[in-house]
Design an enzyme around this catalytic site. Structure first.
Site, PDB file in Angstrom:
ATOM      1  N   ARG A 314      54.516  60.091  83.012  1.00  0.00           N
ATOM      2  CA  ARG A 314      53.430  60.224  83.994  1.00  0.00           C
ATOM      3  C   ARG A 314      53.381  61.634  84.591  1.00  0.00           C
ATOM      4  O   ARG A 314      52.304  62.143  84.893  1.00  0.00           O
ATOM      5  CB  ARG A 314      53.541  59.132  85.051  1.00  0.00           C
ATOM      6  CG  ARG A 314      53.268  57.810  84.379  1.00  0.00           C
ATOM      7  CD  ARG A 314      53.113  56.623  85.246  1.00  0.00           C
ATOM      8  NE  ARG A 314      52.595  55.543  84.392  1.00  0.00           N
ATOM      9  CZ  ARG A 314      52.575  54.273  84.707  1.00  0.00           C
ATOM     10  NH1 ARG A 314      53.034  53.882  85.872  1.00  0.00           N
ATOM     11  NH2 ARG A 314      52.080  53.376  83.872  1.00  0.00           N
ATOM     12  N   HIS A 458      43.963  56.640  81.337  1.00  0.00           N
ATOM     13  CA  HIS A 458      45.135  56.157  80.589  1.00  0.00           C
ATOM     14  C   HIS A 458      46.424  56.283  81.408  1.00  0.00           C
ATOM     15  O   HIS A 458      46.396  56.791  82.519  1.00  0.00           O
ATOM     16  CB  HIS A 458      45.251  56.849  79.228  1.00  0.00           C
ATOM     17  CG  HIS A 458      45.636  58.304  79.284  1.00  0.00           C
ATOM     18  ND1 HIS A 458      46.197  58.969  78.228  1.00  0.00           N
ATOM     19  CD2 HIS A 458      45.541  59.221  80.280  1.00  0.00           C
ATOM     20  CE1 HIS A 458      46.425  60.214  78.554  1.00  0.00           C
ATOM     21  NE2 HIS A 458      46.050  60.398  79.786  1.00  0.00           N
ATOM     22  N   GLU A 459      47.519  55.760  80.862  1.00  0.00           N
ATOM     23  CA  GLU A 459      48.832  55.729  81.557  1.00  0.00           C
ATOM     24  C   GLU A 459      48.719  55.053  82.925  1.00  0.00           C
ATOM     25  O   GLU A 459      49.292  55.526  83.906  1.00  0.00           O
ATOM     26  CB  GLU A 459      49.379  57.150  81.728  1.00  0.00           C
ATOM     27  CG  GLU A 459      50.168  57.655  80.541  1.00  0.00           C
ATOM     28  CD  GLU A 459      51.518  56.977  80.355  1.00  0.00           C
ATOM     29  OE1 GLU A 459      52.087  56.464  81.327  1.00  0.00           O
ATOM     30  OE2 GLU A 459      51.973  56.944  79.206  1.00  0.00           O
ATOM     31  N   GLY A 460      47.969  53.964  82.989  1.00  0.00           N
ATOM     32  CA  GLY A 460      47.730  53.281  84.269  1.00  0.00           C
ATOM     33  C   GLY A 460      46.519  53.912  84.929  1.00  0.00           C
ATOM     34  O   GLY A 460      46.559  55.083  85.295  1.00  0.00           O
ATOM     35  N   GLN A 465      47.363  52.655  89.585  1.00  0.00           N
ATOM     36  CA  GLN A 465      48.364  53.534  90.212  1.00  0.00           C
ATOM     37  C   GLN A 465      48.338  53.374  91.735  1.00  0.00           C
ATOM     38  O   GLN A 465      49.385  53.378  92.394  1.00  0.00           O
ATOM     39  CB  GLN A 465      48.088  55.008  89.867  1.00  0.00           C
ATOM     40  CG  GLN A 465      48.218  55.353  88.402  1.00  0.00           C
ATOM     41  CD  GLN A 465      49.649  55.301  87.897  1.00  0.00           C
ATOM     42  OE1 GLN A 465      50.586  55.338  88.674  1.00  0.00           O
ATOM     43  NE2 GLN A 465      49.805  55.183  86.598  1.00  0.00           N
TER      44      GLN A 465
END
Ligand SMILES: Cc1cc2nc3c(=O)[nH]c(=O)nc-3n(C[C@H](O)[C@H](O)[C@H](O)COP(=O)(O)OP(=O)(O)OC[C@H]3O[C@@H](n4cnc5c(N)ncnc54)[C@H](O)[C@@H]3O)c2cc1C
Length: 614
Positions: A314, A458-460, A465
Site C-alpha cells: 500500500r 485498487h488495493e482497497g 480504506q
C-alpha cells in the site's frame, strides 16, 4: 529544483537514512551505495522508461486470440529493470538480493513510477509476489519460484479479485480440490486443481518472460463439499502458466490457465489487465481440466499470507500516486515558465502595450503550482516516512520496532489513500495550468491523470480504506495507534512552537490534532458502527490532511535548519519548502473543519438517503 534534490533532502537531511547503515543488516551499505542505487534507477528510468511512456499508452496491449502483443519497449524496459537487481532489492545477499532498506528500495522505485508507472507494473508485481513467497513459501517454493522471479526469468501476478468479488473477498468463488490421492506428496507443495475466474489481473498475460507465476486465492471445500464461508475458507496457491520441475525447468506442459480477454482501461494501459479463466479445460493438463496449483502456507490462511506484505504494497501504491502527481507538477511548472499569456494588473489596470508575461507570474497559476508542490512533496514525505517505519519495524530495537509497527497500522490507509486523492487532484491542476493544451493528447498531463485515477480504486477502494481507518485502526487496542500518533505529532508541535515563523503552524496543528481526537470519540459515542462509519471518508480526508500538516511542519523545520546553515542545494530550495508548508497550513488544513463537522455529529444525510429518492 529537481526531483532528485527533493528526494535527497528528504532522505538525508530530514529522515537521516544514513543512520541505518549502523545496523548489522545494512552494515555493508553507506551513503555512497545508497546514492549509487538511486543513480542507477534514475538512469534506467530516464533511458528505458520515460521516452516510451506515451507509446505504451497509445499502443495498448492487444490480444489476437492467441497471443498478447506489447510494444518492444515494454519488454526492454522490464528486462533492464530486472538486470538492475531491483527485483530483489530488499532481499538477503544469499538469495541474490542487495539487502537494501525499504526506504531506499521505495526511493529507487519512485523514478520508475514517475517515468512510466504502467511499464513498471510488471516488475513491481513480480517483486511483491516473490517477496510473499519468501515469507510464506516452502524452501523449494522459494528456490523454484521466488528465485526465478527475482532473477527476472519469470514474472508474477496477484490474483485476488473475481467478477463478483472485489471489495468483498470473502465471496471469492474459485475452488481448489486435491489433485489425486498423492496430492500431498508433491515436492512443490500440496497439489490442487483450481477452477474459477479471476478478474482485473494486472500483468496476467504477456510474453516478456517465458513463464508467469500466478498467486491465486481460492477456497478448498470441506468434507461436505462446501467451502467455509468468510475469509477463513480462503487459501493461497502458486499457479504457474507453464508447469515446471523441481529444478525450475519448464516441463513443456501448459497449465490450464486461459486468457478470456483484456480489459480496456482509462489509463495504466501499458500494463496488461486480464480476465483469466482457471481450469475451464482450454488447456487440459495431465489428462484433465483444472489448473494445477501448489498450496502456499496452511489451508485457510490465504488472505493472511496475501496481506502479509500489505503495508509495503500500500505504501507502494501511494508512492505511485505521488510520482504521477510529481510528473504532472514538473510538466506544468515547465509549461508555466514558458507560456506567455496576459498582463499584470497594475494600479491603472492592464497596459496592452506591454509584452505579455509568462503565466507563472500570475498569482492564480502560482496557487495551482503551489498546491501541486504541497501535495506531491508532502506525499513523498509521507511515503518515505512510512517506508522508514517499515525499516524500523524490521531492523530496529524494541520498543522502537513495535512502535513503528503500531504507527504503520494507523498510517497505512492514509499512505495508500491520501496521495490517491490529492496527487490525482495535482494532476487535474496540472491540466488546468496548461489550459486547453492540457486537455489534448499533445501534452503528457492528461495521461498522468488517467493513469493516476486507478489508485483510488485498487488495493482497497477509497471507501474501504476509510472504513479500515475509522472502523479498525484508530480504535484497535483501545486506540493505542492513534494515541501513539498523537504523541509523535505533539512532539513536533512542541519543537516547532519554538521556531520563529513556524509557531503559528504549530498552534494550528495542535488544534487539528485535538479536533481529530474529539471527532473520533464523537463518531463512536453511540457505539453503533453504522452511524460512525457512514462518514468514514470525510474522516479519512481530515486525518490525512492532519498527518500531512504534521509532516510538512517537520519538513519545514529541516528546511529552516538548511536555510540557516546555508546548506546545499541552496536558499531557493529551502524557501520553496517553507512556502509549500505555509500553503498547506493556510489553504489545506482549514478544510478539516468541514470534514470533521459531519463526522463528529454523526451526520445522517447519506445514511438516511433512500434508494427511491435518487
Ligand atoms: C486497472 C486495475 C488493476 C487491478 N489489478 C488487480 C490485480 O492485479 N489483482 C487483483 O486481484 N485485483 C486487481 N484489481 C481489482 C481491484 O482491486 C478491484 O477493482 C477493487 O478491489 C474493487 O473491487 P470492484 O471493482 O469489484 O468494486 P466493488 O467492490 O464492487 O466496489 C464498487 C464501489 O462500492 C463501494 N463499496 C463496496 N463495498 C462496500 C462496502 N461494504 N461499504 C461501502 N462501500 C462499498 C466501493 O468503495 C466502490 O466505490 C484491479 C483493478 C483495476 C481497475
Amino acid at each position: 529544483m529537481t526531483f532528485r534534490s527533493t528526494l535527497d533532502f528528504l532522505l538525508d537531511d530530514w529522515l537521516g537514512v544514513e543512520s541505518l547503515t549502523r545496523r548489522a543488516r545494512f552494515a555493508e551499505h553507506s551513503r555512497e551505495t545508497f546514492a549509487q542505487v538511486l543513480d542507477t534507477c534514475e538512469r534506467i528510468a530516464r533511458e528505458k522508461f520515460a521516452p516510451f511512456n506515451r507509446l505504451a499508452d497509445t499502443q495498448e496491449p492487444h490480444f489476437d486470440g492467441e497471443r498478447v502483443h506489447l510494444p518492444q519497449a515494454t519488454h526492454e524496459a522490464a528486462l533492464a529493470y530486472a538486470e538492475s537487481g531491483m527485483l530483489a532489492a530488499a532481499q538477503d545477499y544469499d538469495v541474490g538480493g542487495m539487502q537494501l532498506p525499504c526506504t531506499i528500495e521505495m526511493a529507487g522505485n519512485a523514478f520508475f513510477s514517475k517515468a512510466s508507472v504502467a511499464m513498471g507494473g510488471y516488475a513491481m508485481l513480480t517483486s511483491g509476489n516473490a517477496s510473499l513467497l519468501m515469507a510464506h513459501g516452502t524452501p523449494l517454493q522459494k528456490t523454484v519460484f521466488a528465485a526465478n522471479e527475482f532473477a527476472g526469468r519469470w514474472f508474477g501476478t496477484m490474483c485476488l479479485s473475481e467478477p463478483q468479488a472485489g471489495s468483498s473477498l470473502s465471496d471469492v468463488a474459485t475452488r481448489a480440490t486435491p489433485d489425486g490421492a498423492d496430492f500431498e506428496s508433491d515436492p512443490l507443495g500440496p497439489r490442487y486443481r483450481l477452477k474459477g475466474n479471476k478478474m482485473w489481473i494486472s500483468a496476467g498475460e504477456h510474453e516478456i518472460t517465458e513463464n508467469i507465476v500466478h498467486l491465486v486465492l481460492a477456497k478448498i471445500p470441506g468434507p461436505d463439499g462446501k467451502p467455509l464461508p468468510g475469509v477463513k475458507g480462503i487459501s493461497l496457491f502458486i499457479v504457474p502458466k507453464q508447469l515446471v520441475d523441481t529444478e525450475g525447468r519448464l516441463t513443456g506442459e501448459r497449465n490450464d490457465v486461459a486468457l478470456a480477454g483484456l480489459n480496456h482501461k482509462l489509463g495504466y494501459r501499458g500494463t496488461t489487465n486480464t480476465l483469466l479463466n482457471f481450469g475451464e479445460g482450454r488447456f487440459p493438463v495431465r489428462g484433465g481440466a483444472g489448473a494445477i496449483g501448489y498450496l502456499v502456507g496452511k489451508p485457510g490462511e490465504g488472505l493472511r499470507c496475501m496481506f502479509h506484505m500489505m503495508n509495503e504494497a500500500r505504501i507502494g501504491v501511494g508512492l505511485g500516486a505521488v510520482m504521477l502527481g510529481y510528473a504532472g507538477y514538473e510538466a506544468s511548472l515547465d509549461y508555466a515558465r514558458n507560456r506567455p499569456q496576459g498582463r499584470p494588473v497594475g494600479p491603472g489596470g492592464k497596459n496592452a502595450a506591454q509584452p505579455q508575461v509568462r503565466i507563472v507570474e500570475h498569482a492564480d497559476v502560482r496557487r495551482m503550482l503551489l498546491a501541486q508542490k504541497a501535495y506531491v512533496e508532502g506525499g513523498l514525505a509521507l511515503e518515505l516516512y512510512c517506508a522508514r517505519l517499515v525499516d524500523e519495524q524490521h531492523s530496529g530495537e524494541q520498543p522502537a520496532a513495535a512502535e513503528a509497527g503500531l504507527l504503520l497500522e494507523v498510517l497505512t490507509p492514509i499512505a495508500k489513500s491520501w496521495p490517491s486523492e490529492w496527487c490525482l487532484e495535482a494532476n487535474s491542476l496540472a491540466i488546468q495550468v496548461h489550459g486547453g493544451y492540457g486537455y489534448t493528447r499533445d501534452f503528457p498531463v492528461e495521461q498522468y491523470w488517467r493513469d493516476n485515477r486507478l489508485n483510488m480504486i485498487h488495493e482497497g477502494t477509497h471507501g474501504i480504506q476509510a472504513m479500515d481507518l475509522l472502523g479498525r485502526k484508530v480504535v484497535m487496542d483501545g486506540g493505542a495507534g492513534l494515541k501513539l500518533l498523537a504523541t509523535r505529532i505533539s512532539e513536533t508541535i512542541q519543537q516547532a512552537g519554538q521556531v520563529p515563523g513556524l509557531a503559528e503552524h504549530a498552534t494550528a496543528l495542535a488544534r487539528a490534532l485535538e479536533r481529530v481526537g474529539s471527532s473520533t470519540k464523537a463518531a463512536w459515542a453511540t457505539g453503533v458502527p453504522e452511524e460512525a462509519l457512514a462518514n468514514a471518508t470525510p474522516y479519512l480526508q481530515a486525518s490525512g490532511h492532519m498527518v500531512l500538516a504534521w509532516l510538512w511542519l517537520d519538513v519545514a523545520m529541516a528546511a529552516g535548519r538548511g536555510l540557516q546553515a546555508g546548506a546545499a542545494p541552496g536558499e531557493d530550495f529551502h524557501r520553496g519548502k517553507l512556502a509549500a508548508a505555509r500553503y498547506f497550513f493556510h489553504f489545506e488544513l482549514p478544510k478539516i473543519d468541514a470534514w470533521l463537522g459531519v463526522v463528529a455529529s454523526r451526520d445522517a444525510t447519506c445514511r438516511e438517503m433512500q434508494d427511491a429518492w435518487f
